[in-house]
Design a protein around this motif. Sequence first.
Motif, short mmCIF file in Angstrom:
data_model
loop_
_atom_site.label_atom_id
_atom_site.label_comp_id
_atom_site.label_asym_id
_atom_site.label_seq_id
_atom_site.Cartn_x
_atom_site.Cartn_y
_atom_site.Cartn_z
N ASP A 27 0.61 -1.18 -0.02
CA ASP A 27 -0.06 -0.02 0.03
C ASP A 27 0.94 1.17 -0.21
N PHE A 28 1.99 1.30 0.80
CA PHE A 28 2.85 2.43 0.99
C PHE A 28 3.55 2.67 -0.50
N ILE A 29 3.82 1.71 -1.19
CA ILE A 29 4.46 1.83 -2.15
C ILE A 29 3.68 2.39 -3.46
N VAL A 30 2.26 1.66 -3.48
CA VAL A 30 1.33 2.53 -4.28
C VAL A 30 1.00 3.56 -4.04
N LEU A 31 1.13 4.19 -2.70
CA LEU A 31 0.69 5.72 -2.42
C LEU A 31 1.91 6.56 -2.70
N LEU A 32 3.29 6.14 -2.59
CA LEU A 32 4.26 6.91 -2.76
C LEU A 32 4.34 6.83 -4.57
N ASN A 33 3.91 5.98 -4.98
CA ASN A 33 3.80 5.97 -6.50
C ASN A 33 2.86 6.90 -7.16
N ALA A 34 1.86 7.07 -6.34
CA ALA A 34 0.75 7.75 -6.77
C ALA A 34 0.81 9.27 -6.61
N GLY A 35 2.09 9.75 -6.03
CA GLY A 35 2.33 11.06 -5.82
C GLY A 35 2.01 11.46 -4.25
N PHE A 36 1.62 10.60 -3.35
CA PHE A 36 1.61 11.18 -2.08
C PHE A 36 2.94 11.34 -1.32
N THR A 37 3.21 12.42 -0.39
CA THR A 37 4.29 12.56 0.28
C THR A 37 4.31 11.48 1.32
N LYS A 38 5.54 11.37 1.88
CA LYS A 38 5.70 10.39 2.82
C LYS A 38 5.07 10.57 4.01
N ALA A 39 4.84 11.76 4.37
CA ALA A 39 4.02 12.12 5.64
C ALA A 39 2.43 11.89 5.46
N ARG A 40 1.92 12.17 4.12
CA ARG A 40 0.47 11.87 3.89
C ARG A 40 0.34 10.40 3.92
N ALA A 41 1.32 9.66 3.33
CA ALA A 41 0.88 8.20 3.11
C ALA A 41 0.99 7.59 4.58
N LEU A 42 1.83 8.14 5.43
CA LEU A 42 1.88 7.45 6.84
C LEU A 42 0.34 7.92 7.60
N LEU A 43 0.01 9.36 7.52
CA LEU A 43 -1.06 9.51 8.13
C LEU A 43 -2.15 8.62 7.49
N TYR A 44 -2.43 8.84 6.17
CA TYR A 44 -3.60 8.22 5.74
C TYR A 44 -3.73 6.68 5.88
N ASN A 45 -2.59 6.08 6.03
CA ASN A 45 -2.57 4.41 6.35
C ASN A 45 -2.83 4.41 7.80
N LEU A 46 -2.28 5.28 8.51
CA LEU A 46 -2.70 5.04 10.25
C LEU A 46 -4.23 5.09 10.39
N ILE A 47 -4.81 6.35 9.65
CA ILE A 47 -6.29 6.49 9.57
C ILE A 47 -6.91 5.25 9.23
N SER A 48 -6.55 4.69 8.13
CA SER A 48 -7.29 3.46 7.66
C SER A 48 -6.98 2.16 8.30
N SER A 49 -5.79 2.19 9.17
CA SER A 49 -5.66 1.13 10.06
C SER A 49 -6.63 1.12 11.48
N MET A 50 -7.00 2.42 11.77
CA MET A 50 -8.02 2.52 12.79
C MET A 50 -9.48 2.08 12.50
N MET A 51 -9.64 1.42 11.24
CA MET A 51 -10.86 0.85 10.90
C MET A 51 -11.13 -0.43 11.53
N ALA A 52 -9.74 -0.91 11.97
CA ALA A 52 -9.69 -2.39 12.64
C ALA A 52 -10.44 -2.09 14.18
N VAL A 53 -10.28 -0.91 14.80
CA VAL A 53 -10.86 -0.62 15.89
C VAL A 53 -12.53 -0.61 15.76
N VAL A 54 -12.93 0.11 14.73
CA VAL A 54 -14.44 0.16 14.35
C VAL A 54 -14.84 -1.32 14.24
#
Length: 262
Positions: A160-187
């Motif tokens: 996923d990270f590689i797809v996001l970096l390849n899609a032009g996301f900055t490292k910080a944004r890739a990390l932030l959005y992946n963390l938000i996505s991972s919180m769906m496990a809590v839901v």
Amino acid sequence: MTLFWIVLATTVAGILSITAAASLSLTILSRMVDKMVSLSVGVLLATALLHSLPEAFTTPDVDIPSLFMVLFAGLLGFFILEKAALLRHSHHHEHDGHGHHHGHDAESAGRSGWVILLGDGLHNFADGILIAAAFLVDPQIGVLTAVAIALHEIPQEVGDFIVLLNAGFTKARALLYNLISSMMAVVGGVLGYFFLDRAESLIPYVIVLASSSFIYIAVSDLMPQMHRRPKLKESIEQLTLIILGVGIVLLISEISHLSHGH
């Protein structure tokens, strides 16, 4: 108390898998994103076709034609989502009177970033339900399940990270959005705790929908990029990295099954 442990386990499992994946993706791998796209194809396709879909389709009492319908609807749905983003993007740029700016390709590719995040969020949601179900049987099984899921998520999160970096996301944004996505496990974990009977019957469908996003991105977005480098040496390199990605997923699947005691 069980609910507290479910929330803690889903949060820790999410953060651990993201941190491990980020430390790999954002350090070693980010310098060679174009090469790693091939690895990502192997990881995403193997996660979907060799791990998640077989798991969903072998669930007891599941309606297999319905799962195929969800898979078909998912592929078509992600195509429509990407099409809508593409139409909006091209409309924004039409008659602008000049050639596309330097970041145009990355912006267009950004669509695949959103599709992969949506699929990942669904996948994490299903993982949360699984962790809740395990805790309600036995807290020890719950902990083992959370560890196995965190371990299994690492290669997919790297993909996923590689797809996001390849899609032009900055490292910080890739990390932030992946963390938000991972919180769906809590839901998923909380929902699983309160509505386990209904939530558990949802799992195969959620997993199939998430898998359709991984297949869609690998086949419609990443593979066409790989075709732009048609030389024999590059093609052999791409195929080797795809096989490596598949191997990583199979190896981690085997380890997580052993830790489950299967």
